[in-house]
Design an enzyme around this catalytic site. Structure first.
Site, PDB file in Angstrom:
ATOM      1  N   SER A  82      22.910  48.725  24.283  1.00  0.00           N
ATOM      2  CA  SER A  82      22.562  49.773  23.304  1.00  0.00           C
ATOM      3  C   SER A  82      22.693  48.423  22.203  1.00  0.00           C
ATOM      4  CB  SER A  82      23.594  50.554  23.302  1.00  0.00           C
ATOM      5  OG  SER A  82      24.290  50.949  22.297  1.00  0.00           O
ATOM      6  N   SER A  84      24.261  50.086  19.347  1.00  0.00           N
ATOM      7  CA  SER A  84      24.940  50.467  18.632  1.00  0.00           C
ATOM      8  C   SER A  84      26.416  49.408  17.738  1.00  0.00           C
ATOM      9  CB  SER A  84      26.074  51.528  19.424  1.00  0.00           C
ATOM     10  OG  SER A  84      26.630  50.741  20.543  1.00  0.00           O
ATOM     11  N   LYS A 139      32.862  48.586  21.415  1.00  0.00           N
ATOM     12  CA  LYS A 139      32.418  48.465  19.331  1.00  0.00           C
ATOM     13  C   LYS A 139      34.050  47.973  19.344  1.00  0.00           C
ATOM     14  CE  LYS A 139      30.106  52.433  20.778  1.00  0.00           C
ATOM     15  NZ  LYS A 139      28.549  52.369  19.864  1.00  0.00           N
ATOM     16  N   SER A 223      25.936  54.411  15.969  1.00  0.00           N
ATOM     17  CA  SER A 223      26.534  54.290  16.596  1.00  0.00           C
ATOM     18  C   SER A 223      26.758  55.629  17.064  1.00  0.00           C
ATOM     19  CB  SER A 223      28.053  53.118  16.110  1.00  0.00           C
ATOM     20  OG  SER A 223      28.674  52.914  16.719  1.00  0.00           O
TER      21      SER A 223
END
Length: 262
Positions: A82, A84, A139, A223
């Site tokens: 993704s 994010s 993250k 995100s």
């Protein structure tokens, strides 16, 4: 399907077959073959192939064991699914994750067996999603245990102090409609995207509990992170992302983006 579980099972099955054959089956098999040869009056030795399960187990066990050790305790590859973490990581980036930066953990059960280090603010970390541990997330570590975190009007605050950021490009070509900033989080300087057209989430000050971490994506307005679902327990940690080694978006793989992750 949990690949780590499949790998552990494959190592266990091939290892048990190889061990049983070495200790018991091979000797009795050779004795039967020798008795058969003597009964037939053969004066020359005959080469007999081992049963295919034994042959496969003996061939694959050492390879699978090495892969399991490397993947569980040294380095594991992941693909970014993704956006994010843009602009730091793009969809289709293949990354390498250091599995021992934050301690050695047993595969599948993820129990720590050696405390080597702890996540630091600014690290890019892979972890098992708290709401579905079968899914891996990536993250940036924003809050450590005991930190006070607030996010308001696209400004991040850590322990009451605003995290400084500077404008790099008000309208980057690679992300129309976004603003590109350089954020200075502790000792780490990294790029983030903010969307001036999106109000984004507002988060009052919260305190990170012991043995948990607050995570955010660098693509701040796109995100799904701790602002929405909470903290990451220490037991969910997978490892520290440290390099991009390949990019593949469906065409030819590209190695031009090989780089260290900041």
């Amino acid at each position: 399907m949990d690949f780590s579980l499949l790998l552990v099972l494959a190592v266990a099955i091939t290892g048990v077959v190889w061990l049983l054959d070495s200790l018991f089956w091979r000797r009795s098999r050779r004795q039967r073959q020798q008795a058969a040869a003597e009964t037939q009056g053969s004066e020359t030795s005959t080469v007999h192939k081992d049963p295919w399960p034994v042959d496969y187990a003996r061939s694959f066990f050492p390879v699978l064991l090495i892969v399991l050790i490397l993947r569980s305790f040294v380095i594991e590859p992941f693909q970014i699914p993704s956006g994010s973490m843009r602009p730091t990581l793009e969809i289709g980036d293949f990354i390498l994750v250091n599995k021992f930066s934050y301690g050695l953990r047993l595969p599948v059960i993820n129990t720590e067996i050696a405390d080597i280090g702890e996540p630091e603010r600014g690290d890019v970390m892979v972890f098992r999603f708290p709401q579905d541990p079968s899914v891996n997330f990536i993250k940036r570590v924003i809050g450590l245990p005991g930190d006070r975190i607030r996010y308001q009007n696209k400004q991040l605050y850590v322990n009451g102090e605003p995290v400084s950021k500077s404008m790099i490009d008000p309208d980057p070509a690679e992300a129309p409609g976004e603003e590109l900033f350089q954020e200075h989080l502790g000792d780490v300087d990294h790029s983030i995207f903010n969307n001036p057209q999106s109000p984004g989430p507002q988060m009052r000050e919260i305190v990170v509990p012991d043995h948990e971490y607050f995570m955010m994506g660098d693509n701040r307005d796109h995100s799904n992170d701790s602002r929405y679902w909470g903290f990451v327990p220490e037991k969910n940690i997978v490892g520290k992302a440290f390099a991009v080694w390949m990019h593949w978006d469906g065409g030819l793989p590209s190695f031009s983006t090989v780089r260290q992750i900041n």
